[in-house]
Design a protein around this motif. Structure first.
Motif, mmCIF file in Angstrom:
data_model
loop_
_atom_site.group_PDB
_atom_site.id
_atom_site.type_symbol
_atom_site.label_atom_id
_atom_site.label_comp_id
_atom_site.label_asym_id
_atom_site.label_seq_id
_atom_site.Cartn_x
_atom_site.Cartn_y
_atom_site.Cartn_z
ATOM 1 N N SER A 8 46.808 18.746 35.880
ATOM 2 C CA SER A 8 45.977 19.012 34.705
ATOM 3 C C SER A 8 45.992 17.829 33.752
ATOM 4 O O SER A 8 44.952 17.422 33.216
ATOM 5 C CB SER A 8 46.467 20.268 33.980
ATOM 6 O OG SER A 8 46.335 21.406 34.796
ATOM 7 N N LEU A 9 47.184 17.268 33.556
ATOM 8 C CA LEU A 9 47.305 16.119 32.660
ATOM 9 C C LEU A 9 46.562 14.913 33.208
ATOM 10 O O LEU A 9 45.826 14.231 32.475
ATOM 11 C CB LEU A 9 48.782 15.789 32.431
ATOM 12 C CG LEU A 9 49.075 14.568 31.560
ATOM 13 C CD1 LEU A 9 48.470 14.726 30.169
ATOM 14 C CD2 LEU A 9 50.581 14.339 31.466
ATOM 15 N N VAL A 10 46.729 14.637 34.505
ATOM 16 C CA VAL A 10 46.054 13.496 35.120
ATOM 17 C C VAL A 10 44.540 13.669 35.045
ATOM 18 O O VAL A 10 43.804 12.720 34.731
ATOM 19 C CB VAL A 10 46.517 13.322 36.590
ATOM 20 C CG1 VAL A 10 45.641 12.292 37.311
ATOM 21 C CG2 VAL A 10 47.978 12.894 36.633
ATOM 22 N N LEU A 11 44.061 14.884 35.325
ATOM 23 C CA LEU A 11 42.623 15.142 35.266
ATOM 24 C C LEU A 11 42.074 14.898 33.862
ATOM 25 O O LEU A 11 41.014 14.278 33.685
ATOM 26 C CB LEU A 11 42.329 16.574 35.700
ATOM 27 C CG LEU A 11 40.839 17.003 35.659
ATOM 28 C CD1 LEU A 11 40.003 16.127 36.583
ATOM 29 C CD2 LEU A 11 40.706 18.479 36.029
ATOM 30 N N ALA A 12 42.791 15.382 32.852
ATOM 31 C CA ALA A 12 42.343 15.193 31.475
ATOM 32 C C ALA A 12 42.293 13.714 31.106
ATOM 33 O O ALA A 12 41.355 13.258 30.441
ATOM 34 C CB ALA A 12 43.263 15.944 30.516
#
Length: 377
Positions: A8-12
């Motif tokens: 989720s963090l990488v995608l954001a």
């Protein structure tokens, strides 16, 4: 993808980067003075800002463990922590059930007698009917033959609100099990069992470890049900001089209050960045229902002034720069000293905010202090 997932963090971050690059690239084409160009500029700026805020928010949540899931974030958590017994003949199999076991994060040892063990457990309070998940750290000595008849001291470890119990275990966060093991290995503290959980036993409500009238009996859970559940499962001391409680922020307030209200249960408490009076806000709801006695008892200032000083040991922490509780903490130390019965110690940093990094600096000396006040039998 979960709220605390690295994906989720990488995608954001990727989305924010793409939008930023797209804004720079497309800005000249959107320089015209018509509604489409203006709408494009506004849209790019808005979505780029949202992506940046999402990235920062996800990173902060991973670092500090504010919310455990999307449901927790949006207040959709439905588990109220109340357990109804539907088993045959009323038997639950005991108030504490081990769900799973794992090695201590950061410790390379497959066998528990070499590296200790972390057990994920479910605790059900027979008195309060509150159910709460927790993690239990068992030191290597617990599994070694020469200690098979020994009982171990226990430290109950509480998070802040709305923290997650997992943050107490994770090596990248507060790292309690690994820290305790290394301190014991170095001879700076005795082997202890740690019982790690949230003070929020009726999520998403912040109960401030209060017995809420017609509501969750949180204080009774921590003062009665939790110790009895742990004693039923593990080789631990049953006298108060074998039990301590430590916590940060809300957990720190709860720790101090539990030891001051129940010195017959907890002989020592450490509050990392604590406050000294239960707040009333949208997260707590009405904790006292106009019960003035209950409200006063939850105020540690009132307690020191109006009730006999408890025979217990307290540790409080703060920093001169970065913590809002510094002045209150110094006043609290003075008030406790004036009782001539309750013992008080402190850790005062020159600077440090209300965050994991500060508490990680305080945890090793706090555990050593706790160890020096607990006795194995």
């Amino acid at each position: 993808m979960g709220l605390t997932s690295n994906n989720s963090l990488v995608l954001a971050i990727v989305v924010a980067a793409v939008l930023f690059i797209g804004t720079v690239w497309l800005w000249p084409r959107l320089a015209r003075q018509n509604w489409r160009a203006v709408s494009g500029r506004v849209g790019l700026m808005l979505f780029t800002q949202l992506a940046l805020f999402a990235s920062v928010g996800l990173a902060a949540n991973q670092a500090f463990g504010f919310y455990a899931s999307w449901a927790d974030l949006f207040g959709k958590e439905t588990d109220q922590g109340v357990v109804v017994d539907h088993s045959v003949n009323g038997s639950t199999g005991g108030p504490l059930q081990v769900v799973s076991t794992s090695t201590v994060p950061g410790v390379r040892a497959a066998r528990p007698e070499m590296g200790g063990q972390v057990q994920k457990v479910d605790i059900v309070g027979p008195t309060t009917h509150i159910g709460a998940p927790a993690y239990v750290y068992l030191p290597p000595e617990y599994f070694q033959p020469q200690y098979r008849k020994r009982t171990f001291p226990v430290a109950v470890v509480l998070t802040g609100y709305p923290g997650t119990a997992k943050s107490l275990v994770d090596k990248e966060k507060l790292n309690f099990p690994n820290t305790a093991q290394q301190l014991a290995k170095d001879g700076r503290m005795q082997p202890m069992i740690l019982v790690m959980l949230r003070p929020t036993v009726a999520p998403p409500r912040d109960t401030e470890c209060v017995d809420v009238p017609d509501g969750p009996q949180a204080e009774t859970f921590f003062a009665k049900d939790l110790p009895e559940a742990v004693q039923s499962q593990y080789r631990v001391g049953k006298r108060p001089d074998s039990w301590g409680v430590i916590g940060d922020s809300t957990g720190g307030y709860c720790a101090l209050k539990l030891a001051m209200h129940h010195p017959d249960v907890y002989t020592a408490a450490a509050g990392l960045s604590p406050y000294y009076k239960a707040p009333i806000d949208p997260t707590t709801g009405d904790l006292f229902h106009d019960d003035e006695k209950l409200k006063n008892r939850a105020d540690l200032w009132w307690l020191l002034k109006h009730e006999p000083a408890p025979d217990t040991s307290l540790l409080v922490t703060s920093s001169k720069v970065g913590e809002k509780n510094y002045k209150d903490t110094m006043k609290f130390i003075d008030r406790v000293q004036a009782t001539n019965k309750t013992r008080i110690s402190s850790i005062i940093l020159e600077s440090g905010g209300h965050n994991f990094n500060t508490w990680k600096r305080e945890i090793p000396p706090a555990l050593q202090w706790m160890s020096g006040r607990l006795i194995d039998h």
